[in-house]
Design a protein around this motif. Structure first.
Motif, short mmCIF file in Angstrom:
data_model
loop_
_atom_site.label_atom_id
_atom_site.label_comp_id
_atom_site.label_asym_id
_atom_site.label_seq_id
_atom_site.Cartn_x
_atom_site.Cartn_y
_atom_site.Cartn_z
N VAL A 76 0.85 -1.18 0.00
CA VAL A 76 0.00 0.00 0.00
C VAL A 76 0.89 1.23 0.00
O VAL A 76 1.84 1.31 0.79
N ASP A 77 0.59 2.19 -0.89
CA ASP A 77 1.38 3.42 -0.97
C ASP A 77 1.34 4.13 0.38
O ASP A 77 0.26 4.39 0.93
N ALA A 78 2.50 4.45 0.92
CA ALA A 78 2.60 5.02 2.27
C ALA A 78 2.01 6.42 2.36
O ALA A 78 1.56 6.83 3.42
N THR A 79 1.96 7.17 1.26
CA THR A 79 1.44 8.53 1.33
C THR A 79 -0.05 8.61 0.97
O THR A 79 -0.79 9.37 1.59
N THR A 80 -0.52 7.83 0.00
CA THR A 80 -1.92 7.93 -0.43
C THR A 80 -2.83 6.86 0.16
O THR A 80 -4.03 7.02 0.19
N GLY A 81 -2.26 5.73 0.59
CA GLY A 81 -3.06 4.63 1.10
C GLY A 81 -3.65 3.75 0.01
O GLY A 81 -4.41 2.83 0.30
N ALA A 82 -3.32 4.03 -1.25
CA ALA A 82 -3.84 3.24 -2.37
C ALA A 82 -3.06 1.93 -2.49
O ALA A 82 -1.85 1.91 -2.33
N GLU A 83 -3.79 0.85 -2.78
CA GLU A 83 -3.14 -0.45 -2.96
C GLU A 83 -2.34 -0.45 -4.26
O GLU A 83 -2.86 -0.16 -5.32
N THR A 84 -1.05 -0.80 -4.15
CA THR A 84 -0.17 -0.85 -5.31
C THR A 84 -0.10 -2.26 -5.89
O THR A 84 -0.13 -2.45 -7.09
N LEU A 85 -0.02 -3.26 -5.01
CA LEU A 85 0.11 -4.65 -5.44
C LEU A 85 -0.51 -5.56 -4.41
O LEU A 85 -0.42 -5.30 -3.21
N ARG A 86 -1.18 -6.63 -4.89
CA ARG A 86 -1.74 -7.65 -4.00
C ARG A 86 -1.46 -9.01 -4.61
O ARG A 86 -1.68 -9.22 -5.80
N LEU A 87 -0.99 -9.94 -3.80
CA LEU A 87 -0.73 -11.32 -4.22
C LEU A 87 -1.33 -12.26 -3.19
O LEU A 87 -1.25 -11.99 -1.99
N GLY A 88 -1.89 -13.37 -3.64
CA GLY A 88 -2.47 -14.32 -2.70
C GLY A 88 -2.47 -15.74 -3.24
O GLY A 88 -2.40 -15.95 -4.45
N LEU A 89 -2.52 -16.70 -2.32
CA LEU A 89 -2.65 -18.10 -2.68
C LEU A 89 -3.40 -18.82 -1.58
O LEU A 89 -3.38 -18.41 -0.42
N ALA A 90 -4.11 -19.89 -1.97
CA ALA A 90 -4.88 -20.67 -1.00
C ALA A 90 -5.11 -22.08 -1.54
O ALA A 90 -5.18 -22.30 -2.75
N GLN A 91 -5.23 -23.04 -0.60
CA GLN A 91 -5.53 -24.43 -0.96
C GLN A 91 -6.16 -25.11 0.26
O GLN A 91 -5.95 -24.71 1.40
N ARG A 92 -6.92 -26.16 -0.01
CA ARG A 92 -7.60 -26.92 1.04
C ARG A 92 -7.11 -28.36 1.02
O ARG A 92 -6.86 -28.93 -0.04
N TYR A 93 -6.99 -28.95 2.22
CA TYR A 93 -6.66 -30.37 2.35
C TYR A 93 -7.78 -31.06 3.13
O TYR A 93 -8.14 -30.63 4.23
N ARG A 94 -8.32 -32.14 2.55
CA ARG A 94 -9.38 -32.91 3.21
C ARG A 94 -8.78 -34.14 3.88
O ARG A 94 -8.10 -34.92 3.22
N PHE A 95 -9.07 -34.31 5.14
CA PHE A 95 -8.62 -35.49 5.87
C PHE A 95 -9.54 -36.67 5.61
O PHE A 95 -9.15 -37.82 5.80
#
Length: 191
Positions: A76-95
């Motif tokens: 997030v830009d430190a002066t404006t608060g606007a998001e510059t970049l977002r990265l994510g990952l997710a996965q599920r494991y079933r027992f």
């Protein structure tokens, strides 16, 4: 959530890291004799993977013994608060195998690992935003669904966008959208 000050492409940024872990244990209850009114399977995406149930509605509650894990990071830009970049990952494991299904005769869900979800977006350049999302199937070793999108927005009521969506073996879409004034002038009240 973790935060730290950083720099990215010469700009002061605040980076956040949000690891997520959801363990769910719901015992099996036979529900086939109950009527099915408004329940449907949720779309599989980076939001619904952390939902408390795989179904929407109240007609079916899926049995589960699973753990969902993921992480997202934002700059997030430190002066404006606007998001510059977002990265994510997710996965599920079933027992254990999920036995509750929506339609009679549907096979229980016995895959241990779900598809891997990856997503990201950036607004590094003024007036532009780029988004991407991938759903990777580890059993088939290929991308099952993808989304690529770009949006140009130079000011209020001025936006143009293009997007490409692929759901392998089901659909492929190219999307265009815009909002742009056709003339300049002042609005006058009717009557």
């Amino acid at each position: 959530a973790f935060e730290r000050d950083s720099r990215w492409l010469g700009r002061a940024q605040r980076q956040t890291l949000l690891p997520r872990l959801l363990y769910k244990r719901t015992p099996y209850r036979e529900q086939d004799s109950l009527p099915l009114f408004d329940t449907a399977e949720r779309d599989f995406n980076s939001v619904s993977i952390f939902a408390p149930d795989v179904y929407s509605g109240l007609d079916r509650i899926a049995d589960a013994h699973q753990v969902t894990f993921g992480a997202s990071s934002r700059w997030v830009d430190a002066t404006t608060g606007a998001e510059t970049l977002r990265l994510g990952l997710a996965q599920r494991y079933r027992f254990a195998t999920q036995r509750v299904t929506l339609a009679g005769g549907t096979e229980p869900l016995d895959r241990r690992f779900s598809d891997l979800l990856l997503d990201g977006s950036t607004a590094q350049w003024t007036h532009w935003r780029f988004d991407a999302a991938l759903q990777y199937d580890p059993d088939q070793e290929r991308i099952a669904r993808s989304l690529l999108a770009a949006r140009y927005s130079p000011g209020p009521y001025r936006t143009a966008s293009v997007g490409y969506r692929l759901a392998r073996d089901r659909s492929e879409q190219l999307e265009f959208g815009w909002q742009w004034p056709l003339w300049r002038g002042t609005a006058r009240p009717l009557g």
